[in-house]
Motif scaffolding. Structure first.
Motif, PDB file in Angstrom:
ATOM      1  N   UNK A  16     -11.976  -8.283   8.766  1.00  0.00           N
ATOM      2  CA  UNK A  16     -11.731  -7.391   7.627  1.00  0.00           C
ATOM      3  C   UNK A  16     -10.450  -7.766   6.877  1.00  0.00           C
ATOM      4  N   UNK A  17     -10.556  -7.843   5.554  1.00  0.00           N
ATOM      5  CA  UNK A  17      -9.414  -8.090   4.680  1.00  0.00           C
ATOM      6  C   UNK A  17      -9.267  -6.884   3.760  1.00  0.00           C
ATOM      7  N   UNK A  18      -8.113  -6.256   3.784  1.00  0.00           N
ATOM      8  CA  UNK A  18      -7.886  -5.065   2.970  1.00  0.00           C
ATOM      9  C   UNK A  18      -7.906  -5.426   1.492  1.00  0.00           C
ATOM     10  N   UNK A  19      -8.738  -4.711   0.720  1.00  0.00           N
ATOM     11  CA  UNK A  19      -8.816  -4.930  -0.724  1.00  0.00           C
ATOM     12  C   UNK A  19      -8.196  -3.765  -1.494  1.00  0.00           C
ATOM     13  N   UNK A  20      -7.871  -2.695  -0.795  1.00  0.00           N
ATOM     14  CA  UNK A  20      -7.237  -1.564  -1.453  1.00  0.00           C
ATOM     15  C   UNK A  20      -6.974  -0.422  -0.499  1.00  0.00           C
ATOM     16  N   UNK A  21      -6.004   0.400  -0.867  1.00  0.00           N
ATOM     17  CA  UNK A  21      -5.709   1.619  -0.116  1.00  0.00           C
ATOM     18  C   UNK A  21      -5.593   2.768  -1.099  1.00  0.00           C
ATOM     19  N   UNK A  22      -5.955   3.930  -0.638  1.00  0.00           N
ATOM     20  CA  UNK A  22      -5.864   5.131  -1.460  1.00  0.00           C
ATOM     21  C   UNK A  22      -5.166   6.203  -0.642  1.00  0.00           C
ATOM     22  N   UNK A  23      -4.151   6.806  -1.234  1.00  0.00           N
ATOM     23  CA  UNK A  23      -3.424   7.902  -0.598  1.00  0.00           C
ATOM     24  C   UNK A  23      -4.011   9.218  -1.096  1.00  0.00           C
ATOM     25  N   UNK A  35     -14.221  11.294   1.039  1.00  0.00           N
ATOM     26  CA  UNK A  35     -14.986  11.414  -0.207  1.00  0.00           C
ATOM     27  C   UNK A  35     -14.088  11.254  -1.422  1.00  0.00           C
ATOM     28  N   UNK A  36     -12.924  11.897  -1.392  1.00  0.00           N
ATOM     29  CA  UNK A  36     -11.990  11.809  -2.514  1.00  0.00           C
ATOM     30  C   UNK A  36     -11.476  10.379  -2.674  1.00  0.00           C
ATOM     31  N   UNK A  37     -11.165   9.725  -1.568  1.00  0.00           N
ATOM     32  CA  UNK A  37     -10.669   8.351  -1.624  1.00  0.00           C
ATOM     33  C   UNK A  37     -11.743   7.401  -2.140  1.00  0.00           C
ATOM     34  N   UNK A  38     -12.983   7.601  -1.721  1.00  0.00           N
ATOM     35  CA  UNK A  38     -14.076   6.746  -2.182  1.00  0.00           C
ATOM     36  C   UNK A  38     -14.260   6.875  -3.692  1.00  0.00           C
ATOM     37  N   UNK A  39     -14.208   8.090  -4.201  1.00  0.00           N
ATOM     38  CA  UNK A  39     -14.328   8.300  -5.647  1.00  0.00           C
ATOM     39  C   UNK A  39     -13.172   7.659  -6.402  1.00  0.00           C
ATOM     40  N   UNK A  40     -11.959   7.848  -5.903  1.00  0.00           N
ATOM     41  CA  UNK A  40     -10.782   7.287  -6.576  1.00  0.00           C
ATOM     42  C   UNK A  40     -10.817   5.759  -6.556  1.00  0.00           C
ATOM     43  N   UNK A  41     -11.189   5.172  -5.419  1.00  0.00           N
ATOM     44  CA  UNK A  41     -11.275   3.717  -5.304  1.00  0.00           C
ATOM     45  C   UNK A  41     -12.302   3.161  -6.291  1.00  0.00           C
ATOM     46  N   UNK A  51     -18.813   0.703  -2.369  1.00  0.00           N
ATOM     47  CA  UNK A  51     -19.417  -0.368  -1.568  1.00  0.00           C
ATOM     48  C   UNK A  51     -19.668  -1.643  -2.374  1.00  0.00           C
ATOM     49  N   UNK A  52     -19.537  -1.548  -3.700  1.00  0.00           N
ATOM     50  CA  UNK A  52     -19.675  -2.745  -4.527  1.00  0.00           C
ATOM     51  C   UNK A  52     -18.464  -3.664  -4.378  1.00  0.00           C
ATOM     52  N   UNK A  53     -17.326  -3.121  -3.972  1.00  0.00           N
ATOM     53  CA  UNK A  53     -16.090  -3.897  -3.827  1.00  0.00           C
ATOM     54  C   UNK A  53     -15.614  -4.046  -2.389  1.00  0.00           C
ATOM     55  N   UNK A  54     -16.082  -3.173  -1.495  1.00  0.00           N
ATOM     56  CA  UNK A  54     -15.613  -3.202  -0.109  1.00  0.00           C
ATOM     57  C   UNK A  54     -16.784  -2.980   0.840  1.00  0.00           C
TER      58      UNK A  54
END
Length: 67
Positions: A16-23, A35-41, A51-54
């Protein structure tokens, strides 16, 4: 309310390579934070579904916020 950090990663050859983080600063429970993090990402990356990016999303370092 608690603080959450959600890590989004792309797997390449099983690594796994991290492509982003959401606080998420306020969420009632881990499910709502995910759910909130998935929407924001998805919004940040201009896609409809994260899932298109990660390939995976995992909750990291859940810390209780002092009231």
């Amino acid at each position: 309310m608690s603080q959450y950090r959600v890590l989004f990663a792309k797997q390449i050859l099983g690594v796994p390579f991290t492509v982003g983080t959401v606080e998420i600063t306020r969420a009632r429970d881990p499910e709502r934070a995910m759910r909130a993090a998935a929407l924001r990402f998805a919004r940040q990356h201009g896609v409809e579904d994260w899932r298109e990016r990660a390939d995976l999303a995992e909750l990291d370092g859940v810390a209780a916020q002092a009231s």
